[in-house]
Enzyme design. Structure first.
Site, PDB file in Angstrom:
ATOM      1  N   VAL A  64      35.422 153.928 -39.150  1.00  0.00           N
ATOM      2  CA  VAL A  64      35.016 152.539 -39.393  1.00  0.00           C
ATOM      3  C   VAL A  64      33.650 152.453 -40.064  1.00  0.00           C
ATOM      4  O   VAL A  64      33.305 151.423 -40.649  1.00  0.00           O
ATOM      5  CB  VAL A  64      34.999 151.690 -38.099  1.00  0.00           C
ATOM      6  CG1 VAL A  64      36.361 151.602 -37.463  1.00  0.00           C
ATOM      7  CG2 VAL A  64      33.955 152.190 -37.103  1.00  0.00           C
ATOM      8  N   SER A 141      28.219 145.332 -24.394  1.00  0.00           N
ATOM      9  CA  SER A 141      27.617 146.131 -23.319  1.00  0.00           C
ATOM     10  C   SER A 141      26.427 145.379 -22.742  1.00  0.00           C
ATOM     11  O   SER A 141      25.706 144.685 -23.478  1.00  0.00           O
ATOM     12  CB  SER A 141      27.151 147.477 -23.872  1.00  0.00           C
ATOM     13  OG  SER A 141      26.373 148.157 -22.915  1.00  0.00           O
ATOM     14  N   TYR A 154      21.435 152.808 -28.844  1.00  0.00           N
ATOM     15  CA  TYR A 154      22.608 152.114 -28.283  1.00  0.00           C
ATOM     16  C   TYR A 154      22.242 150.670 -27.932  1.00  0.00           C
ATOM     17  O   TYR A 154      22.984 149.736 -28.264  1.00  0.00           O
ATOM     18  CB  TYR A 154      23.095 152.861 -27.042  1.00  0.00           C
ATOM     19  CG  TYR A 154      24.402 152.346 -26.479  1.00  0.00           C
ATOM     20  CD1 TYR A 154      25.593 152.459 -27.197  1.00  0.00           C
ATOM     21  CD2 TYR A 154      24.451 151.745 -25.227  1.00  0.00           C
ATOM     22  CE1 TYR A 154      26.797 152.001 -26.675  1.00  0.00           C
ATOM     23  CE2 TYR A 154      25.652 151.282 -24.692  1.00  0.00           C
ATOM     24  CZ  TYR A 154      26.820 151.408 -25.420  1.00  0.00           C
ATOM     25  OH  TYR A 154      28.012 150.946 -24.905  1.00  0.00           O
TER      26      TYR A 154
HETATM   27  N1  NAP Z   1      32.375 153.498 -20.894  1.00  0.00           N
HETATM   28  C1  NAP Z   1      31.469 152.594 -20.559  1.00  0.00           C
HETATM   29  O1  NAP Z   1      30.892 152.639 -19.466  1.00  0.00           O
HETATM   30  C2  NAP Z   1      31.170 151.464 -21.505  1.00  0.00           C
HETATM   31  C3  NAP Z   1      30.332 150.443 -21.037  1.00  0.00           C
HETATM   32  C4  NAP Z   1      30.041 149.373 -21.887  1.00  0.00           C
HETATM   33  C5  NAP Z   1      30.591 149.351 -23.160  1.00  0.00           C
HETATM   34  N2  NAP Z   1      31.386 150.378 -23.600  1.00  0.00           N
HETATM   35  C6  NAP Z   1      31.922 150.295 -24.954  1.00  0.00           C
HETATM   36  O2  NAP Z   1      33.312 150.509 -24.933  1.00  0.00           O
HETATM   37  C7  NAP Z   1      33.740 150.975 -26.216  1.00  0.00           C
HETATM   38  C8  NAP Z   1      34.710 152.128 -26.030  1.00  0.00           C
HETATM   39  O3  NAP Z   1      34.022 153.219 -25.471  1.00  0.00           O
HETATM   40  P1  NAP Z   1      34.639 154.164 -24.348  1.00  0.00           P
HETATM   41  O4  NAP Z   1      33.770 154.052 -23.169  1.00  0.00           O
HETATM   42  O5  NAP Z   1      36.083 153.929 -24.210  1.00  0.00           O
HETATM   43  O6  NAP Z   1      34.299 155.604 -24.958  1.00  0.00           O
HETATM   44  P2  NAP Z   1      35.108 156.621 -25.873  1.00  0.00           P
HETATM   45  O7  NAP Z   1      36.301 157.109 -25.152  1.00  0.00           O
HETATM   46  O8  NAP Z   1      34.098 157.585 -26.347  1.00  0.00           O
HETATM   47  O9  NAP Z   1      35.639 155.719 -27.068  1.00  0.00           O
HETATM   48  C9  NAP Z   1      35.043 155.588 -28.313  1.00  0.00           C
HETATM   49  C10 NAP Z   1      36.142 155.701 -29.342  1.00  0.00           C
HETATM   50  O10 NAP Z   1      35.609 155.323 -30.609  1.00  0.00           O
HETATM   51  C11 NAP Z   1      36.102 156.215 -31.574  1.00  0.00           C
HETATM   52  N3  NAP Z   1      35.121 156.244 -32.645  1.00  0.00           N
HETATM   53  C12 NAP Z   1      33.828 156.622 -32.557  1.00  0.00           C
HETATM   54  N4  NAP Z   1      33.241 156.542 -33.748  1.00  0.00           N
HETATM   55  C13 NAP Z   1      34.183 156.093 -34.613  1.00  0.00           C
HETATM   56  C14 NAP Z   1      34.189 155.817 -35.994  1.00  0.00           C
HETATM   57  N5  NAP Z   1      33.086 156.005 -36.746  1.00  0.00           N
HETATM   58  N6  NAP Z   1      35.328 155.358 -36.564  1.00  0.00           N
HETATM   59  C15 NAP Z   1      36.443 155.190 -35.817  1.00  0.00           C
HETATM   60  N7  NAP Z   1      36.499 155.434 -34.503  1.00  0.00           N
HETATM   61  C16 NAP Z   1      35.376 155.891 -33.911  1.00  0.00           C
HETATM   62  C17 NAP Z   1      36.277 157.549 -30.874  1.00  0.00           C
HETATM   63  O11 NAP Z   1      37.318 158.332 -31.441  1.00  0.00           O
HETATM   64  P3  NAP Z   1      37.043 159.402 -32.615  1.00  0.00           P
HETATM   65  O12 NAP Z   1      35.905 160.250 -32.125  1.00  0.00           O
HETATM   66  O13 NAP Z   1      38.339 160.148 -32.735  1.00  0.00           O
HETATM   67  O14 NAP Z   1      36.728 158.620 -33.832  1.00  0.00           O
HETATM   68  C18 NAP Z   1      36.681 157.111 -29.472  1.00  0.00           C
HETATM   69  O15 NAP Z   1      38.093 157.064 -29.348  1.00  0.00           O
HETATM   70  C19 NAP Z   1      32.470 151.331 -26.975  1.00  0.00           C
HETATM   71  O16 NAP Z   1      32.176 150.310 -27.928  1.00  0.00           O
HETATM   72  C20 NAP Z   1      31.401 151.358 -25.893  1.00  0.00           C
HETATM   73  O17 NAP Z   1      30.124 151.050 -26.391  1.00  0.00           O
HETATM   74  C21 NAP Z   1      31.693 151.429 -22.797  1.00  0.00           C
END
Ligand code: NAP
Length: 275
Positions: A64, A141, A154
């Site tokens: 993206v 977040s 972040y």
């Molecule tokens: N986990 C938490 O506690 C938490 C809390 C608040 C908010 N969030 C938010 O939730 C969202 C999802 O995160 P998650 O916790 O589920 O972690 P995650 O499993 O690391 O998910 C992030 C996903 O984004 C993809 N990604 C990263 N960079 C990308 C790029 N340049 N283009 C396309 N895809 C990309 C990654 O896949 P690839 O590496 O294959 O591209 C991965 O599948 C994020 O926006 C995060 O900030 C998470």
């Protein structure tokens, strides 16, 4: 699905792992066709398999943060009719670093993934969103409005992402496109693994996040539970909430204010289990 029925279509970025994967599986089970975006092919093809095959999930290997990647997403969407849901979920926690160690290239990459990517993806897909009725959801977040040591990039990117949501919610609403934002809580995903792996010198609160993970109990936070306090939530439970937001919240409330999974006032509308 009944013969001739037209499936709703969702684009979920970051769909191969964590929150995006759980939401993709949930929406696909409800008959939504998912265009699943991520940079790595294997997690996307595994998602397709687990969701029941190509009828349910189309993997879209794309970054993206790059114009080429966004063009590939637009191209993949072309065969699928109007887009009902765009979930701006792809994100990065990197770099986790103290001031002295923040590199300009890493800072720019964080903005490219967390801010520029979703803004220009929305710009590129805007004409393809169903009018009226499309819903765009930002996975925000709490870091947007508070400091966490080592998370300067972040926190800054999530604050900018929150601001983009507010502007787009106001700008697109008159056209019949609703833009919302949600804080999903603290969730057991690969992003949390990266957080727990951080050096305490860069991130003084790392032990807090290790403690949340250690406190997780088997079977807790099943889908439809109020979010736990003192331990990590599960992606499947967050997906139950996000599915409610996308498919069952009202048009007037969806983009009105950022949603927070911890806000108990809406729990009775999507939880199905007793606390
Ligand atoms: N986990 C938490 O506690 C938490 C809390 C608040 C908010 N969030 C938010 O939730 C969202 C999802 O995160 P998650 O916790 O589920 O972690 P995650 O499993 O690391 O998910 C992030 C996903 O984004 C993809 N990604 C990263 N960079 C990308 C790029 N340049 N283009 C396309 N895809 C990309 C990654 O896949 P690839 O590496 O294959 O591209 C991965 O599948 C994020 O926006 C995060 O900030 C998470």
């Amino acid at each position: 699905m009944a013969a001739g029925a037209v499936s709703r279509v969702a684009i979920i970025t970051g769909a191969g792992t964590g929150i995006g994967r759980a939401l993709a599986l949930r929406l696909a089970a409800d008959g939504v066709h998912i265009l699943a975006v991520g940079r790595r092919e294997t997690p996307l093809t595994e998602l397709q398999r687990d969701a029941g095959g190509a009828e349910h999930v189309t993997p879209v290997v794309a970054d993206v943060a790059s114009a080429d990647g966004r063009a590939a997403i637009v191209s993949a969407a072309k065969g699928h009719g109007p887009i009902d849901f765009l979930v701006q979920n792809a994100g990065t926690i990197a770099p986790i670093a103290a001031l002295a160690d923040i590199k300009p290239s890493e800072w720019e990459q964080a903005f490219a993934v967390n801010v520029h990517g979703p803004l220009f993806l929305l710009q590129a897909l805007n004409e393809r969103l169903r009018r009226p009725g499309a819903r765009v959801l930002h996975i925000g977040s709490g870091a947007a409005s508070k400091a966490v040591g080592g998370w300067t990039a972040y926190c800054a990117t999530k604050a900018a992402f929150l601001s983009v949501y507010r502007s787009m919610a106001a700008e697109l609403r008159p056209e019949g496109v609703l833009v919302g934002s949600v804080r999903p809580g603290i969730v057991n995903t690969p992003m949390q693994v990266a957080i727990r792996d951080a050096d305490e010198a860069a991130m003084p609160d790392v032990s807090f996040f290790k403690g949340l993970h250690a406190a997780m109990e088997p079977g807790a936070a099943a889908p439809g539970s109020a979010p736990p306090s003192g331990s990590l939530d599960t992606p499947e439970n967050v997906a139950a909430f996000l599915s409610f937001l996308l498919t069952r919240s009202g048009d007037d409330e969806f983009g009105a204010e950022e949603w927070d999974i911890r806000d108990a006032s809406h729990h009775h509308r999507w939880t199905t289990r007793k606390a």
